[in-house]
Every structure is written in C-alpha cells, then in structure tokens.
Enzyme design. Structure first.
Site, PDB file in Angstrom:
ATOM      1  N   CYS A  22       9.746   1.613   3.586  1.00  0.00           N
ATOM      2  CA  CYS A  22      10.532   0.282   4.123  1.00  0.00           C
ATOM      3  C   CYS A  22      11.995   0.890   3.918  1.00  0.00           C
ATOM      4  CB  CYS A  22      10.625  -0.856   2.968  1.00  0.00           C
ATOM      5  SG  CYS A  22      11.255  -0.264   1.428  1.00  0.00           S
ATOM      6  N   PHE A  43       0.945  -1.073  -0.083  1.00  0.00           N
ATOM      7  CA  PHE A  43      -0.108   0.178  -0.006  1.00  0.00           C
ATOM      8  C   PHE A  43       0.901   1.234   0.296  1.00  0.00           C
ATOM      9  CE2 PHE A  43       0.833  -0.152   4.638  1.00  0.00           C
ATOM     10  CZ  PHE A  43       1.109   1.086   4.736  1.00  0.00           C
ATOM     11  N   SER A  52       5.036  -6.919   3.381  1.00  0.00           N
ATOM     12  CA  SER A  52       5.521  -7.411   4.743  1.00  0.00           C
ATOM     13  C   SER A  52       6.231  -8.805   4.904  1.00  0.00           C
ATOM     14  CB  SER A  52       4.384  -7.496   5.637  1.00  0.00           C
ATOM     15  OG  SER A  52       3.210  -8.559   5.373  1.00  0.00           O
ATOM     16  N   LYS A 104      -0.989  -6.943  -9.509  1.00  0.00           N
ATOM     17  CA  LYS A 104      -2.270  -7.198  -8.164  1.00  0.00           C
ATOM     18  C   LYS A 104      -1.580  -6.136  -7.221  1.00  0.00           C
ATOM     19  CE  LYS A 104      -2.978  -8.175  -4.441  1.00  0.00           C
ATOM     20  NZ  LYS A 104      -3.597  -7.374  -3.638  1.00  0.00           N
ATOM     21  N   GLU A 125       8.913  -4.104  13.117  1.00  0.00           N
ATOM     22  CA  GLU A 125       8.667  -2.941  12.078  1.00  0.00           C
ATOM     23  C   GLU A 125       7.378  -2.444  12.823  1.00  0.00           C
ATOM     24  OE1 GLU A 125       7.084  -3.990   8.177  1.00  0.00           O
ATOM     25  OE2 GLU A 125       8.464  -2.480   7.393  1.00  0.00           O
ATOM     26  N   GLU A 134      -5.006  -3.855  -2.321  1.00  0.00           N
ATOM     27  CA  GLU A 134      -6.357  -3.613  -2.223  1.00  0.00           C
ATOM     28  C   GLU A 134      -6.882  -2.327  -1.348  1.00  0.00           C
ATOM     29  OE1 GLU A 134      -4.739  -5.972  -0.662  1.00  0.00           O
ATOM     30  OE2 GLU A 134      -5.722  -7.025   0.687  1.00  0.00           O
TER      31      GLU A 134
HETATM   32  P1  NAD Z   1       1.296  -6.731   3.081  1.00  0.00           P
HETATM   33  O1  NAD Z   1       2.230  -7.739   3.052  1.00  0.00           O
HETATM   34  O2  NAD Z   1      -0.052  -6.706   4.248  1.00  0.00           O
HETATM   35  O3  NAD Z   1       0.282  -6.689   1.550  1.00  0.00           O
HETATM   36  C1  NAD Z   1       1.314  -6.743   0.545  1.00  0.00           C
HETATM   37  C2  NAD Z   1       0.552  -7.554  -0.451  1.00  0.00           C
HETATM   38  O4  NAD Z   1       0.128  -8.868  -0.096  1.00  0.00           O
HETATM   39  C3  NAD Z   1      -0.878  -6.837  -0.882  1.00  0.00           C
HETATM   40  O5  NAD Z   1      -1.109  -6.918  -2.376  1.00  0.00           O
HETATM   41  C4  NAD Z   1      -1.885  -7.763  -0.093  1.00  0.00           C
HETATM   42  O6  NAD Z   1      -3.150  -7.706  -0.825  1.00  0.00           O
HETATM   43  C5  NAD Z   1      -1.159  -9.099  -0.217  1.00  0.00           C
HETATM   44  N1  NAD Z   1      -1.346 -10.050   0.895  1.00  0.00           N
HETATM   45  C6  NAD Z   1      -1.885  -9.593   2.117  1.00  0.00           C
HETATM   46  N2  NAD Z   1      -1.937 -10.451   3.045  1.00  0.00           N
HETATM   47  C7  NAD Z   1      -1.860 -11.851   2.251  1.00  0.00           C
HETATM   48  C8  NAD Z   1      -1.628 -12.957   2.488  1.00  0.00           C
HETATM   49  N3  NAD Z   1      -1.978 -13.548   3.729  1.00  0.00           N
HETATM   50  N4  NAD Z   1      -1.605 -13.904   1.604  1.00  0.00           N
HETATM   51  C9  NAD Z   1      -1.285 -13.570   0.168  1.00  0.00           C
HETATM   52  N5  NAD Z   1      -1.241 -12.340  -0.141  1.00  0.00           N
HETATM   53  C10 NAD Z   1      -1.402 -11.313   1.154  1.00  0.00           C
HETATM   54  O7  NAD Z   1       2.075  -5.379   3.207  1.00  0.00           O
HETATM   55  P2  NAD Z   1       1.418  -3.689   3.227  1.00  0.00           P
HETATM   56  O8  NAD Z   1       0.938  -3.757   4.419  1.00  0.00           O
HETATM   57  O9  NAD Z   1       0.537  -3.639   2.009  1.00  0.00           O
HETATM   58  O10 NAD Z   1       2.780  -2.883   2.941  1.00  0.00           O
HETATM   59  C11 NAD Z   1       3.664  -2.587   3.920  1.00  0.00           C
HETATM   60  C12 NAD Z   1       4.809  -3.569   4.163  1.00  0.00           C
HETATM   61  O11 NAD Z   1       5.422  -3.503   3.026  1.00  0.00           O
HETATM   62  C13 NAD Z   1       5.899  -3.217   5.172  1.00  0.00           C
HETATM   63  O12 NAD Z   1       6.160  -4.241   5.780  1.00  0.00           O
HETATM   64  C14 NAD Z   1       6.861  -2.706   4.372  1.00  0.00           C
HETATM   65  O13 NAD Z   1       8.297  -2.671   4.985  1.00  0.00           O
HETATM   66  C15 NAD Z   1       7.097  -3.421   3.191  1.00  0.00           C
HETATM   67  N6  NAD Z   1       7.623  -2.838   2.090  1.00  0.00           N
HETATM   68  C16 NAD Z   1       8.811  -3.358   1.676  1.00  0.00           C
HETATM   69  C17 NAD Z   1       9.805  -2.856   0.638  1.00  0.00           C
HETATM   70  C18 NAD Z   1      10.780  -3.401   0.495  1.00  0.00           C
HETATM   71  O14 NAD Z   1      11.590  -2.897  -0.700  1.00  0.00           O
HETATM   72  N7  NAD Z   1      11.501  -4.367   0.957  1.00  0.00           N
HETATM   73  C19 NAD Z   1       9.040  -1.781   0.004  1.00  0.00           C
HETATM   74  C20 NAD Z   1       7.783  -1.282   0.081  1.00  0.00           C
HETATM   75  C21 NAD Z   1       7.103  -2.007   1.307  1.00  0.00           C
END
Ligand code: NAD
Length: 486
Positions: free
Chosen positions: A283, A151, A228, A175, A377, A178
């Site tokens: 991140c 997000f 994450s 994808k 985090e 959401e």
């Molecule tokens: P998230 O892991 O909750 O969601 C990421 C994606 O995974 C979304 O598209 C979501 O729909 C999907 N998703 C969520 N739960 C799922 C599940 N149980 N099974 C399958 N798919 C699922 O992450 P977020 O909250 O959208 O983003 C924030 C996180 O992203 C933070 O931890 C941040 O550090 C990380 N991030 C990392 C980088 C990097 O380069 N390492 C860059 C940007 C963000």
C-alpha cells in the site's frame, strides 16, 4: 498438500470445525500448487472464540502492563530466533522473495519492540488541580477486539495490531486473509511459547461471513481492518453502525513527484525499488511518477534498472492468477489509449515455475490523468509516468486522487521539498524516499479514502484506539479548606 487443513486457534489450541465446513484451497503463487486448505468459519465459530476471549479478559487486563509486556520481550526473541522459518512461510504463501519476506519478519520484531516500550510511554497523567484535589487520567483496555488482515503482509500486518492491542490489556481475535492463512498459526504458537495465557489471542479463519460476524458481534468492542478501500468502507460502516470503534485502512495510489534536479541515481533506484518491491503489492508502493519538465535522464535510468530485474530472482509473483489478469488488463487498456509501455513485464516467465503468477516490472510513459490506470489501484509491479510542466500541476494531479496513503518528492531543493510536504494530500510523505513508511515510534496511517476512522494503526497513534481514558478526581485532604471543587 504440504500442510494439513488449517484450523482456528481458540483457547490456546487448534480446534476442529464445529460442523462440516467449506474450505478454500491455499496456493503457492510461485508454483500454482495447492499447499493447504483454509476453513470458511461462520458466526457460531466466531462467537465461540469471542466467548473464550471474553473469559480470558479479566485476568489478562488485571495484570500490570509491566507484567504483560514481558510476554512480548520473549516473543520478540522468538521471532528473531525463528526468522528463517517464518520468512520461508511468508514466501510460500505470499510469493515474495526471500529478502523481502525476511524484512517483513524483522519489521514484525520492530513492532513488537515498540509494544515492549508501552509501559514507559503510557504512565497516565496526574495534577493537583485545586488545593488537596487531584485529577488523574489512566487508560484502560476495551475488552475483546478484532484485527482483520490483507494478503500482502501475512506476518507484518498482523503485528501492526497484535502486540500493542494485547500489551495494552485487550484480548484479540485475528482474522487473517484467506489467501495467506498459514503465518497466523505460527504467530499463535510463538505467542503461546512466549507465555501468553490461553484465550488472550485467537485466530478465526474465513472470508466475508466471518468479517460480517465480527462487525456485528455485541461483545467485540473495536475492529481494526487493513485491506482494500471497497471492503474498508463496508467494514467501517457496518462496525460503526453497531456502535463499535473502528479503524479501517484502505487502498492507495501513491504519487512520486520527480523534479529535474533530483539525484538521478538515487531517484531512479529508489523509485524502481518502490514500484517493484513485493511485486508492487504494497500500500506504500510507488504507483504514479509525476515527472516535472526535463526529467528524461531519470526516466531513462529507471527504465534501465527495471529492465535488468529478473522475475523469480529479484521480483516475486503476484498473489493470484486473477490478480495477474487484472494487472495485465490495466496495462493493455492504457496502451490501447495511447500510453507508451517502455518496460514491459507482461510476458514474464520463470523457468521451472511456469505456473507461477509472475509479472516483470512494467513502466508506462505518457499516461494521462484521465486514464483508469492513473486513477485506480493496480496493486502490481507497474509504474505509470504522467508528464507535468510544473510542481503545482504535479500537486494538482496528486491532490485529485481519492486515496492519500503516501506521496514523495525527489529533488535537491529544500524549498521544493518543503512545499510538496506541505501540499501533498497524503498521510505519509517522503523526500527522496521511495517508501516513506514511518518507523516506530511514529505511527502508520493515510488520509482520504486510504483510512476511515480517527488515529493511526501503529506507534503512539494506536494507544488511543486500543484503550479508553478514565478521568479520576480525588480529595483526601480534609484540611485543604473550601475551594471551588468542594
Ligand atoms: P481485501 O479488502 O480484499 O481483503 C482484506 C480482508 O477483508 C481479508 O481478510 C478478506 O477476507 C476480507 N474481505 C474481503 N472481501 C470482503 C467483503 N466483501 N466483506 C467483508 N470482508 C471481506 O484486501 P486484500 O486484497 O487482501 O489486500 C490488498 C489491499 O489492501 C490493497 O488495496 C492494499 O492497498 C490494501 N492495504 C492497505 C494498507 C494500508 O495500510 N492502507 C496496508 C496493506 C494493504
């Protein structure tokens, strides 16, 4: 609702759901208003998108790369032309302030610019390896690939993958998160306007169900994921167990080591910008400051800068009510365990936007490494300060983190800077830089539990991920004589 119910984008058009579908509300985090609804697609809808991409693949991959990148020259110009509108959309769905949203779209343009340079840096290799015998390596696209986004950067993170993967000849399923699904539709429209053929790029909305279907689909060759660590592990395990290549970037807990000789003003302003930018939802954000010995003069100054920041003007809201509650929970717990909250953003309210999910910058001193807030985090505008007697102890604290995205040192000493660069356990390190994001052509990617898979997601590092090498050996000169390759 300001925006109509969202649709998937397949075959160059927005398509209605295949069957009655459940939807999620999309919120504006600054106001708490519902601005749209996003469909939770299922495996059948993903399959329809994959089939369309599969059909588009032979024609698209058959074009010379120099032709394919022409789309991205035009697309980059469109991003620049539409920057105000694209940035406003990011602000609306994610909440970040106008200057941050604009910077995000500019970064997307820079990522697109790198893709335009791919023909210059991927010409392959050739060598006469024996008399009359030539070996060459050429890189070929993989087929249909998927990109799953988080997000926190609705516009930029999709551009970590879209331009490179597609310019290298793949067809893509995006994808989006959401929570922030609006930008993806505009990206699709602008790619079409730039001349990308129908079927090369699709958007499939949804959550867990569609992500699982991506990991399982037999015709998706590679999956990139940014989000994450918890979900990165799930996606990496599932995609690779289905024999796909996968690069999954996870969460972070970035440590900034501050030495007493650091330039006070530069260190303080860079650290505050790093921990509070995008409301700490980066991140690459500063999360732990390890203050080495006599650094009170820097702590005092950064607290002063943070206190002067105005929520709603200098700092946007966090993404959801639940995120705000989670972040406040971490601060409360650290305080209860004896840490000292020296700048407190828990009570932030923005006049006229009382329902927005605002937090002010928060700085907590005298945190100890065993506290949850020092290890997990937080993903909000929170900086914890851990006091350390030496640079070695500071590195020990940094090295103990499960994550390894970024680390920085603030110092005027070249030898200390080099020592930290060498010994920090992170994929991206900085000296006197609060957010050490490598800019193109350098690649973005962390270490440890901040990244699963081999290679980086942007820049040169991504070329190998999005392509496969074919090694070709030829002999046309019959007069070359007998040699060991005959
Ligand atoms: P998230 O892991 O909750 O969601 C990421 C994606 O995974 C979304 O598209 C979501 O729909 C999907 N998703 C969520 N739960 C799922 C599940 N149980 N099974 C399958 N798919 C699922 O992450 P977020 O909250 O959208 O983003 C924030 C996180 O992203 C933070 O931890 C941040 O550090 C990380 N991030 C990392 C980088 C990097 O380069 N390492 C860059 C940007 C963000």
């Amino acid at each position: 609702m300001k925006y109509a119910e969202l649709r998937n984008y397949v075959g160059g058009a927005f398509v209605p759901p295949a069957a009655p579908r459940s939807f999620l509300d999309v919120y504006n985090p600054s106001s708490g208003d519902v601005i749209s609804r996003v469909p939770l697609s299922d495996a059948a809808e993903l399959d329809a998108a994959v089939r369309t991409a599969h059909e588009a693949f032979p024609a698209w991959s058959g074009l010379p790369i120099k032709e394919r990148v022409q789309v991205f020259y035009r697309y980059k110009a469109l991003l620049e032309q539409h920057i105000d509108e694209l940035a406003a959309l990011v602000t609306e769905e994610n909440g970040k302030i106008a200057s941050e949203a604009r910077a995000e779209v500019l970064k997307a343009a820079e990522l697109t610019e790198f893709a335009c340079s791919l023909p210059q840096i991927t010409p392959g290799e050739v060598l006469e390896v024996s008399r009359g015998v030539e070996c060459r390596i050429e890189r070929f696209p993989l087929g249909v690939v998927a990109s799953i986004a988080p997000f926190n950067f609705p516009n930029m993170v999709p551009h970590w993958t879209i331009p490179n993967a597609i310019a290298l000849g793949n067809c893509m399923i995006l994808k989006p998160s959401e929570l922030v699904p609006l930008s993806a539709g505009r990206i699709a429209e602008l790619l079409k306007e730039a001349g990308l053929p129908a079927g090369v790029f699709q958007v499939v909305h949804g959550g867990r169900e569609v992500v699982e279907a991506i990991c399982d689909h037999p015709d998706i060759a590679a999956v990139s994921f940014v989000g994450s660590t918890k979900v990165a592990k799930i996606v990496y395990r599932r995609a690779t167990s289905n024999l796909k290549r996968c690069l999954a970037l996870g969460g972070a807990k970035n440590h900034l080591i501050v030495m007493p000789d650091a330039d006070r003003e530069m260190a303080a302003s860079n650290i505050v910008a790093s921990m509070s930018g995008c409301a700490g939802q980066r991140c690459m954000a500063a999360s732990v400051m390890v203050a080495v010995s006599a650094t009170d003069h820097i702590v005092d100054r950064l607290a002063e800068i943070a206190r002067a920041m105005v929520p709603g003007k200098d700092i946007g809201p966090v993404i959801t009510v639940a995120a705000k509650e989670r972040i406040v929970g971490y601060i409360d717990e650290a305080e209860a365990r004896g840490a000292k909250v020296i700048v407190d953003g828990r009570k932030a309210v923005v006049a006229g936007r009382e329902n927005g999910y605002y937090l002010g910058p928060t700085i907590i001193d005298y945190v100890t490494p065993d506290m949850r807030i020092a290890q997990e985090e937080v993903f909000g505008p929170v900086l914890v300060i851990i006091r350390a007697p030496s640079v070695d102890r500071a590195l020990e604290i940094e090295n103990a983190s499960q994550y390894g995205n970024a680390a920085s040192v603030f110092t005027e000493s070249g030898s200390v800077a080099r020592y930290v660069m060498e010994h920090a356990s992170a994929g991206m390190v900085g000296v006197n830089v609060g957010v050490p994001v490598p800019r193109e052509p350098f690649s973005f990617g962390g270490w440890n539990e901040s990244r699963f898979g081999v290679g980086d997601i942007t820049g040169r590092g991504s070329i190998e991920f999005w392509t496969q090498a074919k090694k070709m050996t030829t002999k046309w000169n019959r007069d070359a004589g007998v040699n060991w390759m005959s």
